[in-house]
Design an enzyme around this catalytic site. Structure first.
Site, mmCIF file in Angstrom:
data_model
loop_
_atom_site.group_PDB
_atom_site.id
_atom_site.type_symbol
_atom_site.label_atom_id
_atom_site.label_comp_id
_atom_site.label_asym_id
_atom_site.label_seq_id
_atom_site.Cartn_x
_atom_site.Cartn_y
_atom_site.Cartn_z
ATOM 1 N N SER A 109 -4.175 8.123 2.749
ATOM 2 C CA SER A 109 -3.533 9.331 2.250
ATOM 3 C C SER A 109 -3.019 10.179 3.416
ATOM 4 O O SER A 109 -2.199 9.707 4.204
ATOM 5 C CB SER A 109 -4.508 10.116 1.356
ATOM 6 O OG SER A 109 -3.862 11.156 0.663
ATOM 7 N N GLU A 201 2.207 3.498 -0.527
ATOM 8 C CA GLU A 201 1.548 3.918 -1.767
ATOM 9 C C GLU A 201 1.766 5.411 -1.912
ATOM 10 O O GLU A 201 2.141 6.082 -0.959
ATOM 11 C CB GLU A 201 0.058 3.565 -1.743
ATOM 12 C CG GLU A 201 -0.759 4.245 -0.625
ATOM 13 C CD GLU A 201 -1.227 5.652 -0.953
ATOM 14 O OE1 GLU A 201 -1.450 5.935 -2.155
ATOM 15 O OE2 GLU A 201 -1.362 6.477 -0.031
ATOM 16 N N HIS A 271 -4.452 5.154 -3.674
ATOM 17 C CA HIS A 271 -5.255 6.083 -4.473
ATOM 18 C C HIS A 271 -5.730 5.398 -5.753
ATOM 19 O O HIS A 271 -5.404 5.804 -6.875
ATOM 20 C CB HIS A 271 -4.450 7.337 -4.800
ATOM 21 C CG HIS A 271 -4.221 8.226 -3.617
ATOM 22 N ND1 HIS A 271 -3.227 7.985 -2.698
ATOM 23 C CD2 HIS A 271 -4.858 9.359 -3.202
ATOM 24 C CE1 HIS A 271 -3.252 8.938 -1.774
ATOM 25 N NE2 HIS A 271 -4.225 9.779 -2.059
#
Length: 298
Positions: A109, A201, A271
């Protein structure tokens, strides 16, 4: 590319905050996981720090990360959680000691800031679950973290997807969160994708913004010399009241199809609970065929 050495039982792993705050009472699941695979946890000074959303001031977070980079007894640094904040300290860190003693910096992230910057410096890093995500992580995700840290063989085989583009490719694996990669364009932390396999992602984005980011990557030449693309979880995507007209996979597919590279969609990383460990900077082979996808670390 300098790849950190494999860990061995008894090695120390530091947990620090570079982004959002993380409380001591949240640490036990992560500590138990590390202890179960024979590693010792050292909590950084930022654990329990509270500066609004962040795990301490910029100076405190930078100092904590720097100390763990400098310490010879720390063999890996596990970032507590993502959110936002790593970009605020990236230019305050001296990564030079990692050239003499490479060590895994672990997270995903917002930690894509670290992954990208380290790759720019020629240093490997590990995209994997974080202490914050341990309670919801699958056993497979936890096992993959252990295998990556201890240098065990990593081969991932996943189901095919209707949007996949078949083909074979090899190259260094790089990437991370699409929003972060987009935000780093034009900076000293933006990665060179030539000859590489790119993983992306994202979470909680509007579809039109996925298109905006992908168009910008395209215009910056991200796909011109790319060898292959792996798309992980595109989780909790949103649409406007007037539909954009394409889902995330269709947006990505339309943009990369002209480059004639293998593309894998819905890879188990990002995630998602089954967030498989991806050692960035390592050479991989990607095989996308009708029946399955194989990603092998060489």
């Amino acid at each position: 590319m300098l790849i950190p050495p494999s860990l061995k039982p008894g090695d120390k792993v530091a947990i620090v905050c570079t982004a959002r705050k993380f409380e001591p009472e949240q640490c036990p699941p992560a500590i138990e996981l590390m202890n179960s695979i024979g590693l010792e946890v050292v909590l950084g000074n930022t654990i329990g720090k509270d500066n609004f959303q962040l795990g301490g001031t910029d100076e405190e977070r930078a100092d904590d990360l720097q100390q763990m980079i400098n310490r010879n007894d720390i063999k890996a640094i596990w970032i507590a959680r993502g959110g936002y904040g790593t970009v605020r300290i990236i230019d305050k860190i001296d990564f030079t000691p990692l050239r003499n003693q490479p060590k895994w910096l672990i997270g995903f992230s917002d930690i894509t800031v670290l992954h990208s910057h380290l790759h720019h410096l020629g240093l490997g890093s590990l995209h994997a679950i974080m202490p914050f995500s341990v309670p919801n992580a699958t056993d497979e995700a936890k096992t993959s973290l252990k295998k990556a840290l201890f240098g065990e063989e990593l081969i991932y085989q996943t189901n095919t997807h209707s949007a996949n583009i078949q083909g074979q490719a090899t190259g260094q694996l790089i990437g991370g969160n699409l929003s972060i990669l987009y935000s780093l364009l034009g900076s000293a932390s933006s990665v060179d994708t030539n000859g590489k396999i790119l993983f992306i992602e994202d979470l909680d984005e509007y579809l039109y913004h996925i298109d905006r980011m992908m168009q910008n990557l395209r215009r910056n030449g991200y796909f011109e010399q790319l060898n292959g693309l792996i798309v992980g979880g595109m989780t909790d995507m949103h649409d406007n009241q007037i539909p954009f007209g394409y889902d995330a996979m269709q947006i990505i597919s339309e943009i990369v199809k002209p480059y004639n590279i293998p593309v894998c969609f819905d890879f188990p990383a990002g995630h998602v609970p089954n967030n498989l460990a991806l050692p960035f900077g390592r050479e991989v082979s990607l095989n996308v065929d009708l029946n399955e996808v194989t990603l092998k670390f060489l």
